[in-house]
Scaffold this motif. Structure first.
Motif, PDB file in Angstrom:
ATOM      1  N   LEU A   1       7.246   7.636  -9.949  1.00  0.00           N
ATOM      2  CA  LEU A   1       6.950   6.767 -11.091  1.00  0.00           C
ATOM      3  C   LEU A   1       6.312   7.592 -12.203  1.00  0.00           C
ATOM      4  O   LEU A   1       5.453   8.435 -11.926  1.00  0.00           O
ATOM      5  N   PRO A   2       6.684   7.328 -13.458  1.00  0.00           N
ATOM      6  CA  PRO A   2       5.979   7.979 -14.561  1.00  0.00           C
ATOM      7  C   PRO A   2       4.537   7.458 -14.621  1.00  0.00           C
ATOM      8  O   PRO A   2       4.255   6.331 -14.232  1.00  0.00           O
ATOM      9  N   ARG A   3       3.624   8.294 -15.083  1.00  0.00           N
ATOM     10  CA  ARG A   3       2.197   7.954 -15.104  1.00  0.00           C
ATOM     11  C   ARG A   3       1.891   6.607 -15.785  1.00  0.00           C
ATOM     12  O   ARG A   3       1.153   5.799 -15.210  1.00  0.00           O
TER      13      ARG A   3
ATOM     14  N   GLU B   1       0.835  -1.195   0.000  1.00  0.00           N
ATOM     15  CA  GLU B   1       0.000   0.000   0.000  1.00  0.00           C
ATOM     16  C   GLU B   1       0.873   1.249   0.000  1.00  0.00           C
ATOM     17  O   GLU B   1       1.858   1.333   0.716  1.00  0.00           O
ATOM     18  N   TRP B   2       0.471   2.218  -0.826  1.00  0.00           N
ATOM     19  CA  TRP B   2       1.229   3.450  -1.025  1.00  0.00           C
ATOM     20  C   TRP B   2       0.303   4.645  -0.960  1.00  0.00           C
ATOM     21  O   TRP B   2      -0.831   4.587  -1.430  1.00  0.00           O
TER      22      TRP B   2
ATOM     23  N   LEU C   1       5.055   8.588  -4.627  1.00  0.00           N
ATOM     24  CA  LEU C   1       4.388   7.671  -3.716  1.00  0.00           C
ATOM     25  C   LEU C   1       5.197   7.475  -2.450  1.00  0.00           C
ATOM     26  O   LEU C   1       6.430   7.491  -2.486  1.00  0.00           O
ATOM     27  N   LYS C   2       4.492   7.264  -1.338  1.00  0.00           N
ATOM     28  CA  LYS C   2       5.139   6.989  -0.058  1.00  0.00           C
ATOM     29  C   LYS C   2       4.667   5.632   0.427  1.00  0.00           C
ATOM     30  O   LYS C   2       3.460   5.387   0.569  1.00  0.00           O
TER      31      LYS C   2
ATOM     32  N   GLN D   1       3.565   2.802   2.793  1.00  0.00           N
ATOM     33  CA  GLN D   1       2.873   2.846   4.072  1.00  0.00           C
ATOM     34  C   GLN D   1       3.540   1.963   5.120  1.00  0.00           C
ATOM     35  O   GLN D   1       3.238   2.058   6.292  1.00  0.00           O
ATOM     36  N   GLY D   2       4.474   1.109   4.686  1.00  0.00           N
ATOM     37  CA  GLY D   2       5.180   0.248   5.621  1.00  0.00           C
ATOM     38  C   GLY D   2       6.415   0.904   6.210  1.00  0.00           C
ATOM     39  O   GLY D   2       6.575   0.975   7.424  1.00  0.00           O
ATOM     40  N   CYS D   3       7.287   1.438   5.342  1.00  0.00           N
ATOM     41  CA  CYS D   3       8.575   1.958   5.817  1.00  0.00           C
ATOM     42  C   CYS D   3       8.773   3.452   5.552  1.00  0.00           C
ATOM     43  O   CYS D   3       9.744   4.026   6.013  1.00  0.00           O
ATOM     44  N   GLY D   4       7.878   4.081   4.775  1.00  0.00           N
ATOM     45  CA  GLY D   4       7.998   5.513   4.521  1.00  0.00           C
ATOM     46  C   GLY D   4       8.886   5.871   3.342  1.00  0.00           C
ATOM     47  O   GLY D   4       9.145   7.047   3.100  1.00  0.00           O
TER      48      GLY D   4
END
Length: 67
Positions: A47-49, A24-25, A36-37, A39-42
């Motif tokens: 990423l390109p679209r 999960e991001w 994107l970040k 959700q587990g480690c930060g």
């Protein structure tokens, strides 16, 4: 088929998990590139679209539903 709309703060599930185990991001930037970040480690990634849209599975939580 209608294109999915992504917004800042949405939590998305990706096809492959991050090495930390989380898939999960949180979306921090939307445009030609997505920031994107994890959700587990930060960890932060950019990423390109086209790659993002290919790798995303589902929106887990919309930003406006965090109330």
């Amino acid at each position: 088929m209608e294109k999915q709309q992504y917004s800042l703060g949405d939590i998305v599930r990706m096809k492959k998990p991050h090495p930390c185990g989380s898939s999960e991001w949180e979306i921090l930037r939307v445009g030609m590139d997505f920031r994107l970040k994890c959700q587990g480690c930060g960890h932060l990634v950019m990423l390109p679209r086209p790659k993002f849209e290919k790798m995303v599975r589902a929106i887990v939580r919309h930003a406006d539903s965090e109330n």
